[in-house]
Design a protein around this motif. Structure first.
Motif, short mmCIF file in Angstrom:
data_model
loop_
_atom_site.label_atom_id
_atom_site.label_comp_id
_atom_site.label_asym_id
_atom_site.label_seq_id
_atom_site.Cartn_x
_atom_site.Cartn_y
_atom_site.Cartn_z
N TYR A 1 2.17 7.83 6.43
CA TYR A 1 3.14 6.73 6.49
C TYR A 1 3.34 6.23 7.92
CZ TYR A 1 4.74 6.40 1.65
OH TYR A 1 4.81 6.14 0.31
N THR B 1 0.83 -1.21 0.00
CA THR B 1 0.00 0.00 0.00
C THR B 1 0.87 1.26 0.00
OG1 THR B 1 -1.76 -1.17 1.15
CG2 THR B 1 -1.84 1.23 1.24
N LEU B 2 1.94 1.24 0.77
CA LEU B 2 2.85 2.39 0.80
C LEU B 2 3.55 2.56 -0.55
CD1 LEU B 2 4.33 2.03 4.38
CD2 LEU B 2 2.55 3.60 3.59
N ASN C 1 2.27 9.51 -5.77
CA ASN C 1 3.07 10.72 -5.60
C ASN C 1 3.93 10.99 -6.83
OD1 ASN C 1 3.97 12.93 -3.85
ND2 ASN C 1 5.95 11.90 -4.02
N TYR D 1 1.15 4.25 -2.86
CA TYR D 1 1.11 5.70 -2.64
C TYR D 1 2.34 6.38 -3.24
CZ TYR D 1 0.00 10.20 -0.79
OH TYR D 1 -0.32 11.53 -0.71
N TYR D 2 3.48 5.70 -3.20
CA TYR D 2 4.67 6.24 -3.84
C TYR D 2 4.39 6.50 -5.33
CZ TYR D 2 8.85 6.07 -6.66
OH TYR D 2 9.79 6.35 -7.62
N MET E 1 0.33 4.22 9.05
CA MET E 1 0.30 2.92 8.36
C MET E 1 1.31 1.95 8.95
SD MET E 1 -1.93 2.61 5.84
CE MET E 1 -1.22 1.34 4.81
N VAL E 2 2.55 2.41 9.11
CA VAL E 2 3.63 1.55 9.60
C VAL E 2 3.35 1.08 11.02
CG1 VAL E 2 6.07 1.51 10.24
CG2 VAL E 2 5.37 2.44 8.03
N GLY F 1 -5.64 2.57 4.13
CA GLY F 1 -4.56 3.14 3.32
C GLY F 1 -4.89 3.15 1.83
N VAL G 1 1.53 13.40 3.94
CA VAL G 1 2.12 12.09 3.62
C VAL G 1 2.93 11.53 4.80
CG1 VAL G 1 4.26 12.91 2.51
CG2 VAL G 1 3.27 10.74 1.83
N GLY G 2 3.59 12.37 5.56
CA GLY G 2 4.39 11.90 6.69
C GLY G 2 3.54 11.19 7.74
N THR H 1 -5.37 6.42 -0.49
CA THR H 1 -4.65 6.59 -1.75
C THR H 1 -5.61 6.89 -2.90
OG1 THR H 1 -2.89 5.13 -0.96
CG2 THR H 1 -3.04 5.45 -3.34
#
Length: 146
Positions: free
Chosen positions: A78, A18-19, A26, A22-23, A81-82, A96, A74-75, A100
């Protein structure tokens, strides 16, 4: 002794994917801002355009603002999520992915030149982020009770 990776729930892989998704969103937004810079001739280091720069300053600024607004959160996205994914990876993945998708519509709506276009679906990004915050609160409280 177990490695840290061995301690993660197997569903944590969804968090990572998922992260990465999102990358790519972006990256897409960065490319759109770069194209708009060339099209509307807004040179670096200017973050936003003025009427003196281009007659299409509002259009450029909407594209730039759509991306900039995404960077502002975004910070925390993340981190939530983590951390939340350590205990609730499936719930965090669903939130997440919702975040997105909503951010994609937020950006494309804003990029239309009408800032109100960001809200119908894009506005749901705040709901997803709030959901992630609640999951993290739930996780934190559960650790304190243990």
């Amino acid at each position: 002794m177990a490695e840290v990776v061995d301690l993660l729930p197997k569903e944590y892989g969804y968090i990572i994917l998922t992260l990465v998704a999102y990358y790519f969103l972006n990256l897409y937004m960065q490319i759109q801002v770069g194209k708009a810079r060339k099209k509307y001739k807004v040179l670096y280091p200017k973050l936003y355009a003025t009427e003196a720069d281009t007659k299409d300053y509002n259009m450029f600024n909407c594209i730039q603002r759509g991306h900039q607004n995404s960077l502002e959160s975004v910070g925390i996205f993340y981190v939530l999520m983590v951390v939340g994914g350590l205990k609730h990876p499936v719930i965090c993945t669903a939130l997440g992915l919702g975040y997105t998708v909503a951010r994609f519509f937020y950006f494309t709506g804003y990029s239309s030149g009408d800032p109100k276009g960001r809200l119908p679906i894009g506005g749901l990004n705040g709901v997803a982020l709030l959901g992630l915050a609640i999951v993290n609160i739930w996780f934190g409280v559960s650790l304190l009770k243990a």
